[in-house]
Design a protein around this motif. Sequence first.
Motif, PDB file in Angstrom:
ATOM      1  N   GLN A   1       0.853  -1.183   0.000  1.00  0.00           N
ATOM      2  CA  GLN A   1       0.000   0.000   0.000  1.00  0.00           C
ATOM      3  C   GLN A   1       0.891   1.236   0.000  1.00  0.00           C
ATOM      4  OE1 GLN A   1      -3.128  -0.151   2.828  1.00  0.00           O
ATOM      5  NE2 GLN A   1      -3.684   1.991   2.613  1.00  0.00           N
ATOM      6  N   VAL A   2       0.565   2.194  -0.855  1.00  0.00           N
ATOM      7  CA  VAL A   2       1.407   3.370  -0.996  1.00  0.00           C
ATOM      8  C   VAL A   2       1.218   4.300   0.191  1.00  0.00           C
ATOM      9  CG1 VAL A   2      -0.252   4.761  -2.283  1.00  0.00           C
ATOM     10  CG2 VAL A   2       2.188   5.082  -2.649  1.00  0.00           C
ATOM     11  N   HIS A   3       2.311   4.940   0.574  1.00  0.00           N
ATOM     12  CA  HIS A   3       2.312   5.876   1.687  1.00  0.00           C
ATOM     13  C   HIS A   3       2.935   7.173   1.202  1.00  0.00           C
ATOM     14  CE1 HIS A   3       2.199   7.172   5.802  1.00  0.00           C
ATOM     15  NE2 HIS A   3       3.496   7.311   5.890  1.00  0.00           N
ATOM     16  N   LEU A   4       2.272   8.300   1.506  1.00  0.00           N
ATOM     17  CA  LEU A   4       2.732   9.600   1.037  1.00  0.00           C
ATOM     18  C   LEU A   4       3.119  10.473   2.221  1.00  0.00           C
ATOM     19  CD1 LEU A   4      -0.149  10.320  -1.539  1.00  0.00           C
ATOM     20  CD2 LEU A   4       1.962   9.061  -1.919  1.00  0.00           C
ATOM     21  N   VAL A   5       4.261  11.136   2.114  1.00  0.00           N
ATOM     22  CA  VAL A   5       4.708  12.037   3.170  1.00  0.00           C
ATOM     23  C   VAL A   5       5.157  13.340   2.535  1.00  0.00           C
ATOM     24  CG1 VAL A   5       6.338  12.429   5.032  1.00  0.00           C
ATOM     25  CG2 VAL A   5       5.418  10.132   4.645  1.00  0.00           C
ATOM     26  N   GLU A   6       4.513  14.428   2.944  1.00  0.00           N
ATOM     27  CA  GLU A   6       4.875  15.752   2.439  1.00  0.00           C
ATOM     28  C   GLU A   6       5.929  16.386   3.333  1.00  0.00           C
ATOM     29  OE1 GLU A   6       0.292  15.375   1.955  1.00  0.00           O
ATOM     30  OE2 GLU A   6       1.796  14.964   3.490  1.00  0.00           O
ATOM     31  N   SER A   7       6.710  17.261   2.725  1.00  0.00           N
ATOM     32  CA  SER A   7       7.690  18.032   3.478  1.00  0.00           C
ATOM     33  C   SER A   7       7.918  19.350   2.768  1.00  0.00           C
ATOM     34  CB  SER A   7       9.011  17.261   3.614  1.00  0.00           C
ATOM     35  OG  SER A   7       9.574  17.007   2.350  1.00  0.00           O
ATOM     36  N   GLY A   8       8.504  20.302   3.499  1.00  0.00           N
ATOM     37  CA  GLY A   8       8.898  21.564   2.885  1.00  0.00           C
ATOM     38  C   GLY A   8       8.008  22.742   3.192  1.00  0.00           C
ATOM     39  N   GLY A   9       6.940  22.535   3.928  1.00  0.00           N
ATOM     40  CA  GLY A   9       6.084  23.653   4.265  1.00  0.00           C
ATOM     41  C   GLY A   9       6.764  24.615   5.228  1.00  0.00           C
ATOM     42  N   GLY A  10       6.138  25.765   5.441  1.00  0.00           N
ATOM     43  CA  GLY A  10       6.687  26.729   6.373  1.00  0.00           C
ATOM     44  C   GLY A  10       6.077  28.090   6.202  1.00  0.00           C
ATOM     45  N   LEU A  11       6.764  29.080   6.761  1.00  0.00           N
ATOM     46  CA  LEU A  11       6.312  30.464   6.717  1.00  0.00           C
ATOM     47  C   LEU A  11       7.157  31.240   5.722  1.00  0.00           C
ATOM     48  CD1 LEU A  11       4.670  32.864   7.919  1.00  0.00           C
ATOM     49  CD2 LEU A  11       6.487  33.059   9.634  1.00  0.00           C
ATOM     50  N   VAL A  12       6.515  31.993   4.860  1.00  0.00           N
ATOM     51  CA  VAL A  12       7.229  32.778   3.854  1.00  0.00           C
ATOM     52  C   VAL A  12       6.495  34.093   3.653  1.00  0.00           C
ATOM     53  CG1 VAL A  12       5.971  31.718   1.938  1.00  0.00           C
ATOM     54  CG2 VAL A  12       8.238  32.686   1.533  1.00  0.00           C
ATOM     55  N   GLN A  13       7.234  35.126   3.288  1.00  0.00           N
ATOM     56  CA  GLN A  13       6.613  36.416   3.024  1.00  0.00           C
ATOM     57  C   GLN A  13       5.987  36.432   1.639  1.00  0.00           C
ATOM     58  OE1 GLN A  13       9.619  39.429   3.691  1.00  0.00           O
ATOM     59  NE2 GLN A  13       8.941  39.714   5.794  1.00  0.00           N
ATOM     60  N   ALA A  14       4.984  37.268   1.485  1.00  0.00           N
ATOM     61  CA  ALA A  14       4.351  37.421   0.186  1.00  0.00           C
ATOM     62  C   ALA A  14       5.402  37.785  -0.861  1.00  0.00           C
ATOM     63  CB  ALA A  14       3.273  38.491   0.251  1.00  0.00           C
ATOM     64  N   GLY A  15       5.282  37.163  -2.007  1.00  0.00           N
ATOM     65  CA  GLY A  15       6.244  37.374  -3.074  1.00  0.00           C
ATOM     66  C   GLY A  15       7.400  36.391  -3.053  1.00  0.00           C
ATOM     67  N   GLY A  16       7.503  35.637  -1.978  1.00  0.00           N
ATOM     68  CA  GLY A  16       8.587  34.680  -1.838  1.00  0.00           C
ATOM     69  C   GLY A  16       8.289  33.354  -2.502  1.00  0.00           C
ATOM     70  N   SER A  17       9.216  32.423  -2.310  1.00  0.00           N
ATOM     71  CA  SER A  17       9.113  31.105  -2.925  1.00  0.00           C
ATOM     72  C   SER A  17       9.262  30.017  -1.875  1.00  0.00           C
ATOM     73  CB  SER A  17      10.200  30.920  -3.991  1.00  0.00           C
ATOM     74  OG  SER A  17      10.069  31.881  -5.012  1.00  0.00           O
ATOM     75  N   LEU A  18       8.699  28.870  -2.197  1.00  0.00           N
ATOM     76  CA  LEU A  18       8.772  27.721  -1.294  1.00  0.00           C
ATOM     77  C   LEU A  18       8.599  26.460  -2.123  1.00  0.00           C
ATOM     78  CD1 LEU A  18       9.021  27.479   1.833  1.00  0.00           C
ATOM     79  CD2 LEU A  18       6.544  27.177   1.896  1.00  0.00           C
ATOM     80  N   GLY A  19       9.332  25.418  -1.750  1.00  0.00           N
ATOM     81  CA  GLY A  19       9.196  24.153  -2.449  1.00  0.00           C
ATOM     82  C   GLY A  19       8.665  23.072  -1.534  1.00  0.00           C
ATOM     83  N   LEU A  20       7.708  22.318  -2.027  1.00  0.00           N
ATOM     84  CA  LEU A  20       7.168  21.179  -1.299  1.00  0.00           C
ATOM     85  C   LEU A  20       7.602  19.890  -1.983  1.00  0.00           C
ATOM     86  CD1 LEU A  20       3.472  22.347  -0.705  1.00  0.00           C
ATOM     87  CD2 LEU A  20       5.502  22.790   0.689  1.00  0.00           C
ATOM     88  N   SER A  21       7.788  18.861  -1.190  1.00  0.00           N
ATOM     89  CA  SER A  21       8.109  17.548  -1.728  1.00  0.00           C
ATOM     90  C   SER A  21       7.155  16.512  -1.163  1.00  0.00           C
ATOM     91  CB  SER A  21       9.547  17.161  -1.378  1.00  0.00           C
ATOM     92  OG  SER A  21      10.470  17.996  -2.029  1.00  0.00           O
ATOM     93  N   CYS A  22       6.913  15.492  -1.946  1.00  0.00           N
ATOM     94  CA  CYS A  22       6.086  14.370  -1.520  1.00  0.00           C
ATOM     95  C   CYS A  22       6.859  13.092  -1.809  1.00  0.00           C
ATOM     96  CB  CYS A  22       4.765  14.379  -2.270  1.00  0.00           C
ATOM     97  SG  CYS A  22       3.693  12.961  -1.932  1.00  0.00           S
ATOM     98  N   THR A  23       7.160  12.365  -0.769  1.00  0.00           N
ATOM     99  CA  THR A  23       7.877  11.107  -0.918  1.00  0.00           C
ATOM    100  C   THR A  23       6.873   9.960  -0.948  1.00  0.00           C
ATOM    101  OG1 THR A  23       9.795  11.994   0.241  1.00  0.00           O
ATOM    102  CG2 THR A  23       9.635   9.603   0.058  1.00  0.00           C
ATOM    103  N   VAL A  24       7.016   9.104  -1.949  1.00  0.00           N
ATOM    104  CA  VAL A  24       6.107   7.976  -2.134  1.00  0.00           C
ATOM    105  C   VAL A  24       6.827   6.701  -1.731  1.00  0.00           C
ATOM    106  CG1 VAL A  24       4.653   6.741  -3.779  1.00  0.00           C
ATOM    107  CG2 VAL A  24       5.069   9.199  -4.081  1.00  0.00           C
ATOM    108  N   SER A  25       6.202   5.931  -0.887  1.00  0.00           N
ATOM    109  CA  SER A  25       6.801   4.663  -0.487  1.00  0.00           C
ATOM    110  C   SER A  25       5.742   3.567  -0.515  1.00  0.00           C
ATOM    111  CB  SER A  25       7.400   4.764   0.918  1.00  0.00           C
ATOM    112  OG  SER A  25       6.397   5.067   1.870  1.00  0.00           O
ATOM    113  N   GLY A  26       6.207   2.340  -0.557  1.00  0.00           N
ATOM    114  CA  GLY A  26       5.298   1.202  -0.532  1.00  0.00           C
ATOM    115  C   GLY A  26       5.001   0.624  -1.888  1.00  0.00           C
ATOM    116  N   ARG A  27       5.131   1.442  -2.897  1.00  0.00           N
ATOM    117  CA  ARG A  27       4.896   0.983  -4.260  1.00  0.00           C
ATOM    118  C   ARG A  27       5.520   2.011  -5.182  1.00  0.00           C
ATOM    119  NH1 ARG A  27      -0.759  -1.548  -6.563  1.00  0.00           N
ATOM    120  NH2 ARG A  27      -0.033  -2.019  -8.666  1.00  0.00           N
TER     121      ARG A  27
END
Length: 127
Positions: A1-27
């Motif tokens: 069974q696949v398992h998903l875990v997100e990372s990379g969230g946080g606080l950023v000012q307007a106009g800024g940038s942020l990257g999120l990642s999702c790691t897939v495991s199990g399949r």
Amino acid sequence: QVHLVESGGGLVQAGGSLGLSCTVSGRTSSTYAMGWFRQAPGKEREFVASISRSGFNTHYADAVKGRFTISRDNYKDMVNLQMSSLKPEDTAVYYCAATLTTEPNSVYYTAATYNRWGQGTQVTVSS
């Protein structure tokens, strides 16, 4: 069974940038079309972006088109969401989602299509 875990969230000012990642495991992730959704307080979960199994096709919500980029690395079993020119209205919990599909180039943008979800990661954009 696949398992998903997100990372990379946080606080950023307007106009800024942020990257999120999702790691897939199990399949292996290459058997899944993937998507990102978000849910702000008091609002329904909404579609953000999706990518096909092959990575060849992507689809974006109008609200993020031109600012967000979804990508995937099937060798690393990861899906990424690069967000730029962030606005306070982008503040939400962001969820990674997966749907098993035999179609390599199809993209999906309704939450009901996805049957695997991560726990979510908070993104807060300050004005």
